[in-house]
Design a protein around this motif. Structure first.
Motif, PDB file in Angstrom:
ATOM      1  N   ALA A   1       0.852  -1.281  -0.173  1.00 18.56           N
ATOM      2  CA  ALA A   1       0.049  -0.064  -0.019  1.00 18.56           C
ATOM      3  C   ALA A   1       0.927   1.205  -0.097  1.00 18.56           C
ATOM      4  N   VAL A   2       1.994   1.225   0.634  1.00 18.00           N
ATOM      5  CA  VAL A   2       2.887   2.394   0.718  1.00 18.00           C
ATOM      6  C   VAL A   2       3.661   2.458  -0.393  1.00 18.00           C
ATOM      7  N   VAL A   3       3.869   1.558  -1.351  1.00 21.46           N
ATOM      8  CA  VAL A   3       4.664   1.718  -2.605  1.00 21.46           C
ATOM      9  C   VAL A   3       3.635   2.297  -3.808  1.00 21.46           C
ATOM     10  N   HIS A   4       1.998   1.821  -3.711  1.00 22.98           N
ATOM     11  CA  HIS A   4       1.131   2.277  -4.447  1.00 22.98           C
ATOM     12  C   HIS A   4       0.907   3.881  -4.078  1.00 22.98           C
ATOM     13  N   ASN A   5       0.988   4.226  -2.920  1.00 21.06           N
ATOM     14  CA  ASN A   5       0.559   5.430  -2.442  1.00 21.06           C
ATOM     15  C   ASN A   5       1.481   6.585  -2.673  1.00 21.06           C
ATOM     16  N   LEU A   6       2.991   6.137  -2.458  1.00 24.07           N
ATOM     17  CA  LEU A   6       3.943   7.235  -2.313  1.00 24.07           C
ATOM     18  C   LEU A   6       3.953   8.118  -3.600  1.00 24.07           C
ATOM     19  N   PRO A   7       3.850   7.577  -4.830  1.00 24.19           N
ATOM     20  CA  PRO A   7       3.989   8.462  -6.085  1.00 24.19           C
ATOM     21  C   PRO A   7       2.917   9.689  -5.922  1.00 24.19           C
ATOM     22  N   LEU A   8       1.650   9.489  -5.350  1.00 21.43           N
ATOM     23  CA  LEU A   8       0.622  10.348  -5.260  1.00 21.43           C
ATOM     24  C   LEU A   8       1.061  11.850  -4.555  1.00 21.43           C
ATOM     25  N   TRP A   9       2.213  11.473  -3.738  1.00 20.61           N
ATOM     26  CA  TRP A   9       2.442  12.879  -2.800  1.00 20.61           C
ATOM     27  C   TRP A   9       3.279  13.524  -3.576  1.00 20.61           C
ATOM     28  N   ASP A  10       4.133  13.034  -4.515  1.00 17.48           N
ATOM     29  CA  ASP A  10       4.909  13.950  -5.513  1.00 17.48           C
ATOM     30  C   ASP A  10       4.185  14.400  -6.696  1.00 17.48           C
ATOM     31  N   ALA A  11       2.936  13.812  -7.090  1.00 13.99           N
ATOM     32  CA  ALA A  11       2.341  14.408  -8.047  1.00 13.99           C
ATOM     33  C   ALA A  11       1.307  15.411  -7.653  1.00 13.99           C
ATOM     34  N   SER A  12       1.166  15.468  -6.273  1.00 16.01           N
ATOM     35  CA  SER A  12       0.255  16.591  -5.643  1.00 16.01           C
ATOM     36  C   SER A  12       0.884  17.105  -4.615  1.00 16.01           C
ATOM     37  N   PRO A  13       1.893  17.966  -5.082  1.00 17.40           N
ATOM     38  CA  PRO A  13       2.466  18.641  -3.589  1.00 17.40           C
ATOM     39  C   PRO A  13       1.464  19.623  -2.765  1.00 17.40           C
ATOM     40  N   GLY A  14       2.094  19.736  -1.612  1.00 13.83           N
ATOM     41  CA  GLY A  14       1.312  20.454  -0.631  1.00 13.83           C
ATOM     42  C   GLY A  14       0.362  19.680   0.114  1.00 13.83           C
ATOM     43  N   MET A  15       0.003  18.327  -0.198  1.00 15.31           N
ATOM     44  CA  MET A  15      -1.141  17.586   0.691  1.00 15.31           C
ATOM     45  C   MET A  15      -0.855  17.420   1.941  1.00 15.31           C
ATOM     46  N   GLU A  16       0.581  17.417   2.247  1.00 15.88           N
ATOM     47  CA  GLU A  16       0.996  16.919   3.522  1.00 15.88           C
ATOM     48  C   GLU A  16       0.290  17.616   5.010  1.00 15.88           C
ATOM     49  N   PRO A  17       0.088  18.948   4.942  1.00 16.33           N
ATOM     50  CA  PRO A  17      -0.473  19.339   6.133  1.00 16.33           C
ATOM     51  C   PRO A  17      -1.855  19.239   6.155  1.00 16.33           C
ATOM     52  N   PHE A  18      -2.457  18.591   5.142  1.00 15.42           N
ATOM     53  CA  PHE A  18      -4.046  18.416   5.335  1.00 15.42           C
ATOM     54  C   PHE A  18      -4.268  16.750   5.864  1.00 15.42           C
ATOM     55  N   VAL A  19      -2.937  16.378   6.317  1.00 19.56           N
ATOM     56  CA  VAL A  19      -3.212  14.760   6.691  1.00 19.56           C
ATOM     57  C   VAL A  19      -3.376  15.139   8.415  1.00 19.56           C
ATOM     58  N   HIS A  20      -4.575  14.291   8.717  1.00 20.68           N
ATOM     59  CA  HIS A  20      -4.852  14.448  10.260  1.00 20.68           C
ATOM     60  C   HIS A  20      -4.877  13.281  11.119  1.00 20.68           C
ATOM     61  N   THR A  21      -5.168  12.228  10.069  1.00 20.55           N
ATOM     62  CA  THR A  21      -5.188  10.862  10.921  1.00 20.55           C
ATOM     63  C   THR A  21      -4.333   9.834  10.083  1.00 20.55           C
ATOM     64  N   PHE A  22      -3.307   9.154  10.957  1.00 18.39           N
ATOM     65  CA  PHE A  22      -2.449   8.254  10.095  1.00 18.39           C
ATOM     66  C   PHE A  22      -2.577   6.713  10.752  1.00 18.39           C
ATOM     67  N   ASP A  23      -2.790   5.658  10.064  1.00 22.89           N
ATOM     68  CA  ASP A  23      -2.711   4.327  10.662  1.00 22.89           C
ATOM     69  C   ASP A  23      -1.635   3.579   9.760  1.00 22.89           C
TER      70      ASP A  23
END
Length: 406
Positions: free
Chosen positions: A53-75
């Motif tokens: 799941a990590v491998v699948h999801n990681l590229p999205l963060w590079d493709a959509s910069p600026g998302m990090e501050p919007f993460v509130h819950t992490f599992d």
């Protein structure tokens, strides 16, 4: 109003109100602008339970910069393996190595051997894949960028110092949940001052112990000291604490014989204490730890005297008749426990009760419940467990309170 003139921040606020991921996925497909905004809202709650799941999801963060501050819950449920232990390894590029093992560290052979035995005993190697060192490092760097993370959950994670460093690196962290985790050897762990953590809510359930030696299928030698994890309950801002017998901070931290010497103090503003019976699962190997059969023991009743701000107490355990606990909880308003124990709450302005049957026959229970409304006239809610009660008890409760049955 022309949608094009609505500020992006307002759209983002609107999208964050949508609970259903399916609704957000629909919005993502409407336009490029909405795609960029809805993707951020969709990732306010991130779940990485497997390396895949990590491998699948990681590229999205590079493709959509600026998302990090919007993460509130992490599992998080992803671990890496130290040198000398083999397992199914997932590389950062997604490649799989079914029997990979990094070189062992010679001076750490004893700890590595015990962790290897632990993974085998709990069947973790057959149920889990593990992140390669590179993938694990990339993953942690990304998590560190979630600067507004308020809720962090660890499930079936092999804990090392890096995990405690992560917890301490999140300034907005308020809720921390640990379940089915294994911890590195206490003597090999760094000392962390958990009192400075900003968390207000802590849950620790089904914490595993490392296996020193397997004597046979039913008998093992355990490494019991997980003080470096249990001291998370010393966070000075803690308001709510939930534990079971695998995380007995009441006995081993708050009530430790040398607690005063070590500066271990019950958080002054602790308001809610939830003491759960350890849940068993057919899918999980769960040992009976030493002392679990008597959990919670008498230490609880002395430690409660150090919780003057407690408003909510939930326990499956029937308090002994001679205890003097309840008079020392002046703010107690919400209580959950065995039916029999409510007679030990005299004169309390209890507003909510949670009851289940324990310790007496049905006839005695009916008599107790018949007096509940008289004992607690200010109570507005009573919840009970139908699995442990009877229809006759149900009728008694419904006559007294606006009842909800579990």
């Amino acid at each position: 109003m022309d949608p094009a003139r609505v500020p992006a921040e307002l759209w983002l606020d609107i999208f964050e109100l949508l609970v259903s991921p399916a609704d957000l996925h629909s919005i993502i497909q409407t336009s490029r602008k909405f795609h960029n905004l809805a993707v951020r809202a969709l990732h306010r709650h991130v779940i990485w339970r497997t390396p895949e799941a990590v491998v699948h999801n990681l590229p999205l963060w590079d493709a959509s910069p600026g998302m990090e501050p919007f993460v509130h819950t992490f599992d998080l449920g992803v671990s890496s393996l130290p040198g000398g232990i083999s397992g199914r390894i997932i590389e950062a590029n997604g490649e799989v190595d079914d029997h990979h093992a990094y070189p062992a560290i010679f001076n750490n052979a004893s700890n590595i051997g015990r962790l290897d035995t632990t993974l085998s005993y709990y069947n973790l190697r057959s149920k889990m894949s593990f992140a390669s060192n590179d993938l694990h490092e990339i993953m942690f760097q990304r998590i560190m960028s979630f600067s507004n993370l308020s809720t962090l959950k660890f499930h079936s994670v092999i804990f090392f110092d890096k995990h405690f460093e992560l917890i301490h690196a999140l300034p907005q962290l308020r809720s921390l949940h640990l379940e089915y985790c294994v911890f590195q050897n206490f003597s090999s762990s760094r000392v962390f001052n958990h009192t400075t953590l900003p968390i207000t809510d802590l849950t620790m359930l089904n914490l595993r112990r490392r296996i020193i030696e397997t004597l046979d299928q039913q008998h093992v030698m355990l490494e019991e000291n997980i003080e470096h994890a249990l001291t998370l309950a010393l966070a000075r801002n803690l308001r709510s604490l939930a534990i079971d017998s695998t995380a007995d901070v009441v006995k081993y931290i708050y009530g430790a014989w040398d607690a005063d010497v070590r500066g271990w103090v019950v958080p002054h503003n602790l308001e809610q204490l939830y003491i759960y019976r350890k849940e068993t699962s057919l899918e999980e190997v769960q040992l009976m730890l030493p002392g679990e059969s008597s959990f919670p023991d008498f230490t609880l009743y002395s430690v409660l005297g150090k919780m003057p701000m407690l408003t909510t107490l939930s326990t499956f355990h029937l308090a002994p008749a001679h205890n003097i606990i309840m008079p020392v909880l002046p703010l107690l308003r919400n209580y959950a426990g065995p039916v029999d124990s409510i007679e030990r709450l005299p004169g309390r302005p209890i507003q909510a009760l949670g009851l289940f049957k324990c310790g007496t026959g049905s006839r005695d229970g009916v008599g107790t419940l018949a007096n509940v409304k008289l004992m607690f006239p200010s109570s507005r809610c009573c919840r009970w467990s139908s699995r442990l009660g009877t229809m006759r008890l149900s009728m008694q409760l419904r006559h007294c309170f606006p009842v909800s049955a579990a």
